[in-house]
Design an enzyme around this catalytic site. Structure first.
Site, PDB file in Angstrom:
ATOM      1  N   PHE A 230     -82.058   7.079  80.261  1.00  0.00           N
ATOM      2  CA  PHE A 230     -80.785   7.792  80.218  1.00  0.00           C
ATOM      3  C   PHE A 230     -80.992   9.116  79.471  1.00  0.00           C
ATOM      4  O   PHE A 230     -80.994   9.142  78.232  1.00  0.00           O
ATOM      5  CB  PHE A 230     -79.728   6.928  79.531  1.00  0.00           C
ATOM      6  CG  PHE A 230     -79.828   5.456  79.913  1.00  0.00           C
ATOM      7  CD1 PHE A 230     -79.880   5.075  81.244  1.00  0.00           C
ATOM      8  CD2 PHE A 230     -79.895   4.471  78.934  1.00  0.00           C
ATOM      9  CE1 PHE A 230     -79.983   3.735  81.597  1.00  0.00           C
ATOM     10  CE2 PHE A 230     -79.991   3.133  79.274  1.00  0.00           C
ATOM     11  CZ  PHE A 230     -80.039   2.761  80.610  1.00  0.00           C
ATOM     12  N   ASP A 232     -80.752  12.062  77.440  1.00  0.00           N
ATOM     13  CA  ASP A 232     -79.786  12.595  76.495  1.00  0.00           C
ATOM     14  C   ASP A 232     -80.432  13.637  75.599  1.00  0.00           C
ATOM     15  O   ASP A 232     -81.483  14.205  75.934  1.00  0.00           O
ATOM     16  CB  ASP A 232     -79.160  11.463  75.680  1.00  0.00           C
ATOM     17  CG  ASP A 232     -80.128  10.873  74.642  1.00  0.00           C
ATOM     18  OD1 ASP A 232     -81.346  11.151  74.731  1.00  0.00           O
ATOM     19  OD2 ASP A 232     -79.662  10.135  73.747  1.00  0.00           O
ATOM     20  N   ASP A 315     -85.543   2.530  76.922  1.00  0.00           N
ATOM     21  CA  ASP A 315     -84.567   3.494  76.412  1.00  0.00           C
ATOM     22  C   ASP A 315     -83.908   2.963  75.142  1.00  0.00           C
ATOM     23  O   ASP A 315     -83.726   3.700  74.165  1.00  0.00           O
ATOM     24  CB  ASP A 315     -83.509   3.778  77.483  1.00  0.00           C
ATOM     25  CG  ASP A 315     -82.600   4.932  77.118  1.00  0.00           C
ATOM     26  OD1 ASP A 315     -81.723   4.744  76.244  1.00  0.00           O
ATOM     27  OD2 ASP A 315     -82.757   6.031  77.697  1.00  0.00           O
ATOM     28  N   ASP A 320     -82.940   3.438  69.455  1.00  0.00           N
ATOM     29  CA  ASP A 320     -82.896   2.751  68.155  1.00  0.00           C
ATOM     30  C   ASP A 320     -83.949   3.312  67.197  1.00  0.00           C
ATOM     31  O   ASP A 320     -83.699   3.419  65.989  1.00  0.00           O
ATOM     32  CB  ASP A 320     -83.123   1.247  68.339  1.00  0.00           C
ATOM     33  CG  ASP A 320     -81.928   0.540  68.955  1.00  0.00           C
ATOM     34  OD1 ASP A 320     -80.816   1.111  68.923  1.00  0.00           O
ATOM     35  OD2 ASP A 320     -82.107  -0.583  69.483  1.00  0.00           O
TER      36      ASP A 320
END
Length: 344
Positions: A230, A232, A315, A320
């Site tokens: 994803f 970002d 991801d 994390d």
């Protein structure tokens, strides 16, 4: 024709002028992921362990996740400004905390009949911060809620479950449905004359459904590997930290001087597209290491995670990792790119 996120990442990485993948360093990052699988700090339980996420047995879990990911964008703060916080949480977790608080207060935030007509004052109240700082892009969030609610009511019986069920276990079909039906999820750009896609929020919506239900029931997708990472603004920091990414001097100068990158600009597309391609290479390396006879992945839980490892879990590890090592990463002045938009 719009290229898929995977195709887009491959194309962008092959033509990039300011972002470069360092394959030897990708191996070092892959080893960290394998260690996390081996010690079970990365597992299929990660999503459910978050106190602000719905549990898989909540009858409204799917619509809860839909609201979270429909609003999951643009939490970063300008340098020197105070952060928006809810119950002491920042960023995405502040959003999660606000939605959970609204549910506990009896606000029907998961009902499209409510949020398709929600007022600005109600949005401001639901997402009120711990102090005077408001959630960014509040008017855009209002519009996104109105649009999403109207689509669910008019075409999908008022629940995102209907969208999932209509795709009969195909993540690829669900991705196409989301970006076709919900305009705010249509995360695309033009790169070197080619229409490309990243679909960050649409893919994370599918990934979160899969994670919440651990790939079972309504969360079972026979083609979950069609989903990429994803793209970002935070995960590239991890790539820079591990030196798996290298930025050009001109791009670094812009980021270090706090210059905003426009959504859809060449440099922004390269950061995001190369992130997707790097995780594709990372996934291949993780699989190779797991299958090595000397792999440290031995316990039943670790072997189960290894069997299901995909871009979604990778991801989760990367995101994390950035949170857990924020101080060290920031100490090394690894900048994240800043783009103000509704797509991530």
């Amino acid at each position: 024709m719009v290229l898929s996120p995977r195709e887009s990442g491959k194309l962008i990485a092959s033509l990039a002028q300011d972002v470069f993948i360092e394959d030897e360093k990708v191996k070092g990052l892959a080893l960290e992921i394998v260690k996390a699988i081996a010690d079970s700090s990365l597992s299929l339980n990660n999503f459910l362990q978050c106190e602000f996420h719905p549990k898989h047995d909540d009858p409204l879990a799917v619509d809860w996740i839909f609201i979270l990911d429909t609003l999951n964008f643009s939490f970063w703060t300008q340098t020197g400004a105070k952060k928006w916080t809810v119950n002491g949480q920042t960023g995405y977790f502040a959003l999660c905390a606000a939605v959970k608080r609204a549910i506990e207060e009896g606000k029907p935030i998961l009902d499209p009949a409510y949020y398709s007509k929600i007022t600005l004052s109600d949005v401001e109240s639901i997402f009120r911060g711990d102090d005077e700082v408001n959630i960014p892009l509040v008017n855009e969030r209002l519009q996104v809620l109105h649009e999403a609610g109207k689509v669910l009511l008019s075409k999908y019986q008022g629940t995102f479950k209907t969208c999932i069920e209509s795709c009969k276990g195909s993540a690829a079909k669900l991705l196409n449905l989301i970006v076709s039906e919900f305009k705010a999820y249509r995360d695309e750009a033009v790169y070197e004359g080619q229409r490309v896609s990243f679909y960050k929020r649409a893919q994370i919506l599918i990934g979160d459904i899969w994670s919440c239900f651990k790939g079972c029931g309504i969360g079972e997708f026979h083609d979950i590997n069609s989903i990429t990472m994803f793209a970002d603004y935070r995960i590239p920091q991890v790539f820079l930290y591990f030196k798996a990414f290298r930025y050009s001097d001109s791009l670094l100068k812009k980021l270090r001087s706090d210059e905003l990158l426009e959504n859809g600009s060449r440099e922004e597309a390269e950061i995001r597209g190369c992130s997707i391609e790097l995780v594709e290479r990372l996934y291949a390396e993780v699989r190779r290491m797991i299958e090595d006879p000397k792999s440290p992945v031995k316990s039943p839980e670790a072997l189960n995670t290894a069997k299901h490892v995909n871009a979604v879990l990778i991801d989760q590890f990367l995101w994390d990792y950035r949170r857990k090592h924020a101080a060290g990463i920031d100490d090394q002045v690894v900048p994240f790119h800043k783009t103000r938009c509704i797509y991530y």
